[in-house]
Design an enzyme around this catalytic site. Structure first.
Site, mmCIF file in Angstrom:
data_model
loop_
_atom_site.group_PDB
_atom_site.id
_atom_site.type_symbol
_atom_site.label_atom_id
_atom_site.label_comp_id
_atom_site.label_asym_id
_atom_site.label_seq_id
_atom_site.Cartn_x
_atom_site.Cartn_y
_atom_site.Cartn_z
ATOM 1 N N LYS A 114 -20.032 -20.751 -56.766
ATOM 2 C CA LYS A 114 -20.056 -21.996 -55.988
ATOM 3 C C LYS A 114 -20.865 -21.879 -54.696
ATOM 4 O O LYS A 114 -20.894 -20.847 -54.033
ATOM 5 C CB LYS A 114 -18.632 -22.440 -55.652
ATOM 6 C CG LYS A 114 -17.816 -22.905 -56.838
ATOM 7 C CD LYS A 114 -18.466 -24.071 -57.571
ATOM 8 C CE LYS A 114 -18.491 -25.338 -56.754
ATOM 9 N NZ LYS A 114 -17.178 -25.867 -56.421
ATOM 10 N N HIS A 158 -26.655 -49.756 -55.396
ATOM 11 C CA HIS A 158 -25.488 -49.598 -56.265
ATOM 12 C C HIS A 158 -25.438 -48.204 -56.891
ATOM 13 O O HIS A 158 -24.846 -48.012 -57.962
ATOM 14 C CB HIS A 158 -25.460 -50.676 -57.360
ATOM 15 C CG HIS A 158 -25.665 -52.062 -56.853
ATOM 16 N ND1 HIS A 158 -24.674 -52.791 -56.247
ATOM 17 C CD2 HIS A 158 -26.774 -52.847 -56.840
ATOM 18 C CE1 HIS A 158 -25.147 -53.978 -55.885
ATOM 19 N NE2 HIS A 158 -26.424 -54.035 -56.225
ATOM 20 N N GLU A 164 -19.221 -32.250 -45.882
ATOM 21 C CA GLU A 164 -17.943 -32.843 -46.250
ATOM 22 C C GLU A 164 -17.054 -33.029 -45.028
ATOM 23 O O GLU A 164 -16.323 -34.020 -44.914
ATOM 24 C CB GLU A 164 -17.251 -31.972 -47.297
ATOM 25 C CG GLU A 164 -17.966 -31.993 -48.649
ATOM 26 C CD GLU A 164 -17.409 -30.977 -49.632
ATOM 27 O OE1 GLU A 164 -16.444 -30.264 -49.273
ATOM 28 O OE2 GLU A 164 -17.938 -30.895 -50.757
ATOM 29 N N SER A 219 -16.576 -20.416 -52.850
ATOM 30 C CA SER A 219 -15.216 -20.645 -53.315
ATOM 31 C C SER A 219 -14.421 -19.351 -53.280
ATOM 32 O O SER A 219 -14.969 -18.267 -53.492
ATOM 33 C CB SER A 219 -15.254 -21.193 -54.749
ATOM 34 O OG SER A 219 -13.985 -21.127 -55.356
#
Length: 462
Positions: free
Chosen positions: A286, A159, A293, A280
């Site tokens: 970043k 969980h 992804e 970024s």
């Protein structure tokens, strides 16, 4: 072959409209089947000669011309023309251009229906081998990384909440059986697809004395399809293949999700090499795990191909229908995406390090040793459900006092359960817990080392 030379065109009044030609073509994507179309045609021509339907000299001429065409395609010299519709007619047209009427004999006893079904099965056999090779490489990458971390401890989650401690190797090894099932599913897909449909013709077979066994053997099929109607319509193996790809994508997406989270500043469990991250366009600090992804995102493409194939097969009447031309769009797209994602996943695994010091520093959070304490009480004769309640109460007490279970005094522990002995501290703390795992496949060092050795043998045998 010119427009006016299509074998079926004399049945119709007038030439096809240019819009219709463009709409019906599949050559733009099925040209990747050319090798399989050529080897299938060579086997078919050899069989025709054996059966006396063409001469041996004609078969040899066809054979040599087809090999020349294959070399031209491979070298990029072949001119594909939309009016030929598909790879079958493009190759046949080139064959006729090279050897004249002898080339027109090749299609004896054959339809594009059984021809494409054969090509696609041959392609599937090879594509499965490619994917299996990539799966093995990814399994190897996990093994190599796991071998470095058989003693380092990390939390695992249920969980998405901290659950129990394991060695990092155990976590990494959890991906290998997932990939093994993918490997075996692909093998099963080939086993079901490995039958030769040549000789089924358009749908009802042929009145000519074709030797289907000869072509099946020449193409190294395990057997022959048993019903001509089913032979030309069966695309179950395409759906099987797409399901296989979908589960591979699901497993890679799970890995991606884990490592995207693990690479955040909040976790900082892992560091992925700069070469597999991006930054970024606005925020200079970043460091984004874009490759992971995209692996996660591309899963939707593969799922889409599976749903498209199932929808394509739905509600078609018995017999070949042109709908089936679309099968290759989805099969090829899913194969390409799955290949790319497997390659990228293996590269990322090989170029990722675990921040073991950071992980170790946070192991005291989350009461990872609570289950081990409950099982310790079971060893002392306490029923598990009662032990569960005792430990739950101890955890609640520790939370209020901002303590860990191992910080509790022996008097406090015995106040909750008189069966507790001084040896309880040997079972508390994540490092102690992993030492006491006793079941096969558990999260301890001993189990991880055994799994690594076992998987090494499995992979070495391939």
């Amino acid at each position: 072959m010119a427009k006016s030379e299509k074998s079926w065109e004399r049945r119709l009044a007038g030439a096809p409209d240019d819009l219709a030609v463009s709409f019906v073509e599949s050559l733009s994507y099925d040209r990747r089947l050319y090798k399989y179309d050529i080897v299938g045609s060579i086997a078919h021509a050899a069989m025709l000669a054996e059966c006396g339907l063409i001469t041996q000299a004609e078969s040899d001429t066809i054979h040599e011309a087809l090999l020349e065409i294959g070399k031209e395609i491979a070298a990029g010299r072949f001119v594909f023309r939309t009016e030929h519709e598909d790879i079958h007619m493009a190759i046949e047209a080139a064959l006729v251009d090279k050897i004249g009427d002898v080339g027109r004999k090749l299609h004896t006893g054959r339809s594009r229906n059984d021809q494409v079904a054969t090509d696609l099965r041959l392609w599937t056999r090879d594509e499965v081998q490619t994917l299996q090779t990539q799966i093995t490489a990814l399994q190897q990458a996990f093994l190599d990384l796991a071998e470095k971390h058989t003693a380092d401890v990390m939390p695992v989650y249920t969980h998405l909440q901290r659950a129990q401690p394991v060695v990092i190797a155990a976590y990494l090894l959890s991906f290998i059986p997932q990939l093994q099932r993918d490997y075996l599913r692909l093998a099963n897909t080939v086993a079901l697809a490995d039958v030769c449909p040549l000789g089924a013709g358009a749908i009802a077979g042929s009145t000519l004395p074709l030797d289907r066994r000869a072509t099946a053997n020449a193409l190294a099929f395990a057997g022959r399809s048993v019903n001509s109607i089913d032979s030309v319509t069966d695309r179950d193996f395409c759906a099987d293949f797409l399901f296989d790809c979908s589960l591979i994508a699901a497993h890679l997406s799970r890995l991606a999700e884990d490592w995207i989270i693990f690479s955040t500043s909040e976790f900082a469990f892992i560091r992925i090499a700069d070469s597999f991250c991006t930054s970024s366009s606005m925020m200079p600090q970043k460091r984004n795990p874009d490759m992971l992804e995209l692996i996660r995102g591309k899963t939707g493409r593969v799922y889409g191909s599976l749903v498209a194939m199932l929808t394509l097969l739905k509600a078609q009447p018995t017999g070949y229908n042109r709908d089936l031309q679309e099968d290759k769009v989805h099969v090829f797209a899913a194969a390409d995406t799955t290949e790319a994602c497997l390659n990228m996943a293996a590269a990322i695994v090989r170029n990722t390090t675990f921040n073991t010091a950071r992980i170790a520093a946070g192991l005291d959070t989350g009461f990872l040793d609570a289950t081990a304490l409950a099982e310790y009480l079971v060893r002392k004769g306490i029923p598990f459900r009662k032990a569960h309640g005792i430990v739950g109460a101890l955890v609640a007490e520790c939370e209020k006092a901002d303590m860990q279970l191992g910080d509790l005094s022996i008097e406090t522990l015995r106040a909750h359960c008189t069966a507790v002995g001084e040896d309880v501290y040997d079972y508390l703390g994540p490092a102690n817990v992993v030492k006491h795992y006793a079941t096969d496949g558990a999260g301890g060092t001993m189990q991880a080392e055994k799994q690594i050795a076992d998987w090494r043998k499995v992979l070495a045998a391939r």
